[in-house]
Design a protein around this motif. Sequence first.
Motif: not given
Length: 124
Positions: A74-102
């Motif tokens: 699964k870690a390999g799959e996640v790594t591969e997904t991050v490599r293929r779609r770094p923008g989507r992963v960064a956006a999702a991580a940013g959304g999570v950080v913003a929600a926690l900050g709120t």
Amino acid sequence: MTTKKSTEPTPAPPPGDTDAIRADIAHTREDLGDTVEALADKADVKSRAKGAAADAKERVRDTAHAATEKAGEKAGEVTETVRRRPGRVAAAAGGVVAALGTVVVFRRQRAKARARRPWWRRVR
């Protein structure tokens, strides 16, 4: 453990044949020894518990090994997904950080407001 033997009695040897009688006695002693050994194994709770614990330990070890392998896959799959779609992963991580900050900001404001209340209104 020994195998279960037939419960049918063996035919009695002829009365005058001492060799057959001795062979029958030896056979009976062997059967009796096997039966006593089987009963002793059944009554030895300590060794049976140790065996059960060893079996459980082996099952846990196998399960942990399988889970480790699956997590690695699964870690390999996640790594591969991050490599293929770094923008989507960064956006999702940013959304999570913003929600926690709120959530943190609102909790702090609420705690400050509670602290300003008189003690008789803080008790619920």
